[in-house]
Design a protein around this motif. Sequence first.
Motif, PDB file in Angstrom:
ATOM      1  N   LEU A  89       0.831  -1.211   0.000  1.00  0.00           N
ATOM      2  CA  LEU A  89       0.000   0.000   0.000  1.00  0.00           C
ATOM      3  C   LEU A  89       0.864   1.259   0.000  1.00  0.00           C
ATOM      4  CD1 LEU A  89      -2.852  -1.022   2.458  1.00  0.00           C
ATOM      5  CD2 LEU A  89      -3.059  -0.641  -0.007  1.00  0.00           C
ATOM      6  N   LYS A  90       1.964   1.244   0.743  1.00  0.00           N
ATOM      7  CA  LYS A  90       2.877   2.383   0.777  1.00  0.00           C
ATOM      8  C   LYS A  90       3.460   2.633  -0.613  1.00  0.00           C
ATOM      9  CE  LYS A  90       7.187   4.025   2.768  1.00  0.00           C
ATOM     10  NZ  LYS A  90       8.422   3.607   3.397  1.00  0.00           N
ATOM     11  N   THR A  91       3.875   1.555  -1.264  1.00  0.00           N
ATOM     12  CA  THR A  91       4.441   1.669  -2.614  1.00  0.00           C
ATOM     13  C   THR A  91       3.399   2.225  -3.581  1.00  0.00           C
ATOM     14  OG1 THR A  91       5.911  -0.195  -2.163  1.00  0.00           O
ATOM     15  CG2 THR A  91       5.556   0.369  -4.473  1.00  0.00           C
ATOM     16  N   GLN A  92       2.185   1.724  -3.494  1.00  0.00           N
ATOM     17  CA  GLN A  92       1.110   2.202  -4.366  1.00  0.00           C
ATOM     18  C   GLN A  92       0.794   3.676  -4.105  1.00  0.00           C
ATOM     19  OE1 GLN A  92      -2.144  -0.524  -3.806  1.00  0.00           O
ATOM     20  NE2 GLN A  92      -1.125  -2.175  -4.926  1.00  0.00           N
ATOM     21  N   ARG A  93       0.808   4.071  -2.838  1.00  0.00           N
ATOM     22  CA  ARG A  93       0.539   5.471  -2.503  1.00  0.00           C
ATOM     23  C   ARG A  93       1.609   6.376  -3.105  1.00  0.00           C
ATOM     24  NH1 ARG A  93      -0.563   8.240   3.365  1.00  0.00           N
ATOM     25  NH2 ARG A  93      -0.723  10.343   2.559  1.00  0.00           N
ATOM     26  N   GLU A  94       2.874   5.955  -2.974  1.00  0.00           N
ATOM     27  CA  GLU A  94       3.968   6.743  -3.547  1.00  0.00           C
ATOM     28  C   GLU A  94       3.807   6.859  -5.065  1.00  0.00           C
ATOM     29  OE1 GLU A  94       7.367   4.589  -2.169  1.00  0.00           O
ATOM     30  OE2 GLU A  94       7.334   5.514  -0.179  1.00  0.00           O
ATOM     31  N   THR A  99       2.248  10.118  -9.776  1.00  0.00           N
ATOM     32  CA  THR A  99       1.355  10.272 -10.932  1.00  0.00           C
ATOM     33  C   THR A  99       0.554  11.563 -10.816  1.00  0.00           C
ATOM     34  OG1 THR A  99       1.178   7.871 -11.145  1.00  0.00           O
ATOM     35  CG2 THR A  99      -0.512   9.179 -12.239  1.00  0.00           C
ATOM     36  N   GLN A 100       0.052  11.856  -9.628  1.00  0.00           N
ATOM     37  CA  GLN A 100      -0.716  13.082  -9.402  1.00  0.00           C
ATOM     38  C   GLN A 100       0.158  14.314  -9.663  1.00  0.00           C
ATOM     39  OE1 GLN A 100      -2.193  13.514  -5.403  1.00  0.00           O
ATOM     40  NE2 GLN A 100      -3.852  14.881  -6.035  1.00  0.00           N
ATOM     41  N   ASP A 101       1.403  14.274  -9.214  1.00  0.00           N
ATOM     42  CA  ASP A 101       2.325  15.392  -9.459  1.00  0.00           C
ATOM     43  C   ASP A 101       2.578  15.553 -10.959  1.00  0.00           C
ATOM     44  OD1 ASP A 101       2.476  15.771  -6.729  1.00  0.00           O
ATOM     45  OD2 ASP A 101       4.446  14.795  -6.504  1.00  0.00           O
ATOM     46  N   ALA A 102       2.746  14.442 -11.668  1.00  0.00           N
ATOM     47  CA  ALA A 102       2.985  14.502 -13.113  1.00  0.00           C
ATOM     48  C   ALA A 102       1.769  15.069 -13.836  1.00  0.00           C
ATOM     49  CB  ALA A 102       3.326  13.116 -13.652  1.00  0.00           C
ATOM     50  N   VAL A 103       0.576  14.673 -13.412  1.00  0.00           N
ATOM     51  CA  VAL A 103      -0.650  15.203 -14.023  1.00  0.00           C
ATOM     52  C   VAL A 103      -0.753  16.704 -13.770  1.00  0.00           C
ATOM     53  CG1 VAL A 103      -3.183  15.169 -13.865  1.00  0.00           C
ATOM     54  CG2 VAL A 103      -1.923  13.026 -14.029  1.00  0.00           C
ATOM     55  N   SER A 104      -0.453  17.152 -12.572  1.00  0.00           N
ATOM     56  CA  SER A 104      -0.500  18.583 -12.253  1.00  0.00           C
ATOM     57  C   SER A 104       0.485  19.359 -13.123  1.00  0.00           C
ATOM     58  CB  SER A 104      -0.181  18.822 -10.784  1.00  0.00           C
ATOM     59  OG  SER A 104      -1.182  18.284  -9.962  1.00  0.00           O
ATOM     60  N   GLU A 105       1.697  18.819 -13.258  1.00  0.00           N
ATOM     61  CA  GLU A 105       2.708  19.477 -14.080  1.00  0.00           C
ATOM     62  C   GLU A 105       2.257  19.528 -15.545  1.00  0.00           C
ATOM     63  OE1 GLU A 105       7.481  19.052 -15.098  1.00  0.00           O
ATOM     64  OE2 GLU A 105       6.528  17.667 -13.704  1.00  0.00           O
ATOM     65  N   THR A 106       1.678  18.431 -16.027  1.00  0.00           N
ATOM     66  CA  THR A 106       1.179  18.386 -17.405  1.00  0.00           C
ATOM     67  C   THR A 106       0.069  19.406 -17.606  1.00  0.00           C
ATOM     68  OG1 THR A 106       1.733  16.044 -17.547  1.00  0.00           O
ATOM     69  CG2 THR A 106       0.174  16.889 -19.175  1.00  0.00           C
ATOM     70  N   ASN A 107      -0.836  19.530 -16.655  1.00  0.00           N
ATOM     71  CA  ASN A 107      -1.910  20.524 -16.734  1.00  0.00           C
ATOM     72  C   ASN A 107      -1.341  21.938 -16.793  1.00  0.00           C
ATOM     73  OD1 ASN A 107      -4.065  18.751 -16.821  1.00  0.00           O
ATOM     74  ND2 ASN A 107      -4.376  18.755 -14.598  1.00  0.00           N
TER      75      ASN A 107
END
Length: 128
Positions: A89-94, A99-107
């Motif tokens: 779960l820790k690995t998945q959260r990281e 992924t969320q940071d990459a999406v924000s940067e892409t936006n």
Amino acid sequence: MRDGAQDEVPLYKAKLRAHEARLASLQSGSSSSNSNDVIDRTSAGDDHTRRQRLLDDTERLQRSSQRLQDSHRLALETETMGADILQQLKTQRESLTRTQDAVSETNSYIDKASKTLKSMSRSRRGDR
């Protein structure tokens, strides 16, 4: 609880040896008189009952100890599985956070590109 149960086994064994010794002494002393034969048989019957009860209790204690060991082993396995799941779960959260940071940067890049295109479109209209 397991240690307490194991501590009782030597106690039962000691009682068993004491009863066996008493039975042996009663059997050796009873051959001298007929009046003691009835008492000795009754006592021997009681000793046999006690011995059987001790054997039954020892067997029950051994079964309980085995169940306790099995439960302990199962608890350790469950704990190990839980730790593995938490690690996954820790690995998945990281991964989700990255992924969320990459999406924000892409936006952000899309917003900048959109503004640039609008600006270029306006200046092209102005050139006509």
